[in-house]
Design a protein around this motif. Sequence first.
Motif, PDB file in Angstrom:
ATOM      1  N   TRP A   1       0.994  -1.074  -0.025  1.00 30.69           N
ATOM      2  CA  TRP A   1      -0.070  -0.130   0.166  1.00 30.69           C
ATOM      3  C   TRP A   1       0.886   1.251   0.135  1.00 30.69           C
ATOM      4  O   TRP A   1       0.641   2.304  -0.766  1.00 30.69           O
ATOM      5  N   MET A   2       2.048   1.125   1.048  1.00 27.58           N
ATOM      6  CA  MET A   2       2.827   2.486   0.913  1.00 27.58           C
ATOM      7  C   MET A   2       3.620   2.571  -0.351  1.00 27.58           C
ATOM      8  O   MET A   2       3.633   3.756  -0.930  1.00 27.58           O
ATOM      9  N   PHE A   3       3.827   1.594  -0.936  1.00 25.08           N
ATOM     10  CA  PHE A   3       4.867   1.511  -2.253  1.00 25.08           C
ATOM     11  C   PHE A   3       3.497   2.236  -3.482  1.00 25.08           C
ATOM     12  O   PHE A   3       3.851   3.176  -4.162  1.00 25.08           O
TER      13      PHE A   3
ATOM     14  N   ILE B   1       3.465   6.009  -2.991  1.00 21.60           N
ATOM     15  CA  ILE B   1       4.584   6.771  -3.422  1.00 21.60           C
ATOM     16  C   ILE B   1       4.608   6.827  -4.970  1.00 21.60           C
ATOM     17  O   ILE B   1       4.847   7.584  -5.678  1.00 21.60           O
ATOM     18  N   ALA B   2       4.092   5.497  -5.546  1.00 21.45           N
ATOM     19  CA  ALA B   2       4.268   5.227  -7.072  1.00 21.45           C
ATOM     20  C   ALA B   2       3.242   6.364  -7.540  1.00 21.45           C
ATOM     21  O   ALA B   2       3.590   6.894  -8.736  1.00 21.45           O
TER      22      ALA B   2
ATOM     23  N   SER C   1       9.079 -10.511 -10.867  1.00 23.03           N
ATOM     24  CA  SER C   1       8.364 -10.268 -12.194  1.00 23.03           C
ATOM     25  C   SER C   1       7.752  -8.675 -11.907  1.00 23.03           C
ATOM     26  O   SER C   1       7.982  -7.917 -12.646  1.00 23.03           O
ATOM     27  N   ARG C   2       7.325  -8.687 -10.729  1.00 26.09           N
ATOM     28  CA  ARG C   2       6.330  -7.579 -10.307  1.00 26.09           C
ATOM     29  C   ARG C   2       7.394  -6.356 -10.021  1.00 26.09           C
ATOM     30  O   ARG C   2       6.979  -5.361 -10.504  1.00 26.09           O
ATOM     31  N   VAL C   3       8.551  -6.692  -9.678  1.00 26.01           N
ATOM     32  CA  VAL C   3       9.632  -5.563  -9.231  1.00 26.01           C
ATOM     33  C   VAL C   3       9.894  -5.018 -10.589  1.00 26.01           C
ATOM     34  O   VAL C   3      10.004  -3.866 -10.989  1.00 26.01           O
ATOM     35  N   ASN C   4      10.189  -6.091 -11.612  1.00 26.38           N
ATOM     36  CA  ASN C   4      10.739  -5.737 -12.935  1.00 26.38           C
ATOM     37  C   ASN C   4       9.736  -4.732 -13.699  1.00 26.38           C
ATOM     38  O   ASN C   4       9.859  -3.922 -14.187  1.00 26.38           O
ATOM     39  N   TRP C   5       8.500  -5.028 -13.608  1.00 28.12           N
ATOM     40  CA  TRP C   5       7.263  -4.491 -14.199  1.00 28.12           C
ATOM     41  C   TRP C   5       7.084  -2.935 -13.516  1.00 28.12           C
ATOM     42  O   TRP C   5       6.994  -1.865 -14.207  1.00 28.12           O
ATOM     43  N   ALA C   6       7.585  -3.013 -12.224  1.00 30.05           N
ATOM     44  CA  ALA C   6       7.413  -1.613 -11.484  1.00 30.05           C
ATOM     45  C   ALA C   6       8.694  -0.673 -12.029  1.00 30.05           C
ATOM     46  O   ALA C   6       8.371   0.429 -12.285  1.00 30.05           O
ATOM     47  N   ILE C   7       9.791  -1.432 -12.058  1.00 33.25           N
ATOM     48  CA  ILE C   7      10.925  -0.583 -12.773  1.00 33.25           C
ATOM     49  C   ILE C   7      10.706  -0.030 -14.207  1.00 33.25           C
ATOM     50  O   ILE C   7      10.941   1.179 -14.424  1.00 33.25           O
ATOM     51  N   LEU C   8      10.206  -0.905 -15.180  1.00 30.65           N
ATOM     52  CA  LEU C   8       9.560  -0.417 -16.373  1.00 30.65           C
ATOM     53  C   LEU C   8       8.663   0.524 -16.343  1.00 30.65           C
ATOM     54  O   LEU C   8       8.669   1.660 -16.913  1.00 30.65           O
ATOM     55  N   ALA C   9       7.727   0.485 -15.379  1.00 33.74           N
ATOM     56  CA  ALA C   9       6.375   1.309 -15.385  1.00 33.74           C
ATOM     57  C   ALA C   9       6.989   2.806 -14.980  1.00 33.74           C
ATOM     58  O   ALA C   9       6.606   3.861 -15.225  1.00 33.74           O
TER      59      ALA C   9
ATOM     60  N   VAL D   1      -0.814   2.661 -14.938  1.00 26.17           N
ATOM     61  CA  VAL D   1      -1.327   1.356 -15.640  1.00 26.17           C
ATOM     62  C   VAL D   1      -0.969   0.229 -14.773  1.00 26.17           C
ATOM     63  O   VAL D   1      -1.485  -0.715 -14.567  1.00 26.17           O
ATOM     64  N   HIS D   2       0.378   0.191 -14.028  1.00 26.93           N
ATOM     65  CA  HIS D   2       0.783  -0.619 -13.247  1.00 26.93           C
ATOM     66  C   HIS D   2       0.094  -1.064 -11.806  1.00 26.93           C
ATOM     67  O   HIS D   2       0.044  -1.953 -11.210  1.00 26.93           O
ATOM     68  N   ASP D   3      -0.654   0.210 -11.301  1.00 28.98           N
ATOM     69  CA  ASP D   3      -1.278   0.183  -9.975  1.00 28.98           C
ATOM     70  C   ASP D   3      -2.371  -0.939  -9.807  1.00 28.98           C
ATOM     71  O   ASP D   3      -2.297  -1.446  -8.829  1.00 28.98           O
ATOM     72  N   PRO D   4      -3.268  -1.273 -10.791  1.00 27.35           N
ATOM     73  CA  PRO D   4      -4.192  -2.237 -10.688  1.00 27.35           C
ATOM     74  C   PRO D   4      -3.515  -3.601 -10.157  1.00 27.35           C
ATOM     75  O   PRO D   4      -3.989  -4.340  -9.370  1.00 27.35           O
ATOM     76  N   TYR D   5      -2.461  -3.947 -10.746  1.00 27.28           N
ATOM     77  CA  TYR D   5      -1.643  -5.139 -10.604  1.00 27.28           C
ATOM     78  C   TYR D   5      -1.125  -5.339  -9.099  1.00 27.28           C
ATOM     79  O   TYR D   5      -1.287  -5.913  -8.402  1.00 27.28           O
ATOM     80  N   LEU D   6      -0.682  -3.866  -8.644  1.00 28.94           N
ATOM     81  CA  LEU D   6      -0.294  -3.961  -7.327  1.00 28.94           C
ATOM     82  C   LEU D   6      -1.215  -3.941  -6.372  1.00 28.94           C
ATOM     83  O   LEU D   6      -0.954  -4.396  -5.203  1.00 28.94           O
ATOM     84  N   LYS D   7      -2.381  -3.515  -6.669  1.00 36.27           N
ATOM     85  CA  LYS D   7      -3.735  -3.590  -5.943  1.00 36.27           C
ATOM     86  C   LYS D   7      -4.190  -4.885  -5.435  1.00 36.27           C
ATOM     87  O   LYS D   7      -4.305  -5.047  -4.354  1.00 36.27           O
ATOM     88  N   ARG D   8      -3.950  -5.595  -6.722  1.00 37.25           N
ATOM     89  CA  ARG D   8      -4.375  -6.984  -6.528  1.00 37.25           C
ATOM     90  C   ARG D   8      -3.352  -7.926  -5.529  1.00 37.25           C
ATOM     91  O   ARG D   8      -3.854  -8.644  -4.700  1.00 37.25           O
ATOM     92  N   GLU D   9      -2.155  -7.396  -5.717  1.00 33.28           N
ATOM     93  CA  GLU D   9      -1.087  -8.171  -4.827  1.00 33.28           C
ATOM     94  C   GLU D   9      -1.324  -7.711  -3.361  1.00 33.28           C
ATOM     95  O   GLU D   9      -1.196  -8.590  -2.487  1.00 33.28           O
TER      96      GLU D   9
END
Length: 105
Positions: A8-10, A13-14, A71-79, A88-96
């Motif tokens: 949630w904190m990430f 900040i994102a 994999s999620r970390v790599n997507w976050a770096i790309l995002a 665009v990446h936020d819904p995936y993080l919300k699911r996690e």
Amino acid sequence: MTKARSIWMFRKIASVEGWSYIVLLFIAMPLKYWAGMTEIVPLVGMAHGWLFIAYMGALVFASSYGGLSMSRVNWAILASLLPFGTFVHDPYLKREEEVARGDAV
């Protein structure tokens, strides 16, 4: 801190970092080149730089403590490198986050 809380904190900040990138690219830079307002870019750029550092720090924290997959970390770096990428990446993080909290359906 719980896994869900670190994700949630990430996410928060994102979101702020993503907005700073949008402001830098689509407001500050055009004002610099089209209106000659050169003093805006260093201010917005510095704020964005600090937020980017916070983003990467929160990502490291969420990946080590929150259990984000590599994999999620790599997507976050790309995002973080693409305009609107963090949004665009936020819904995936919300699911996690929901999975970590136990709310996933």
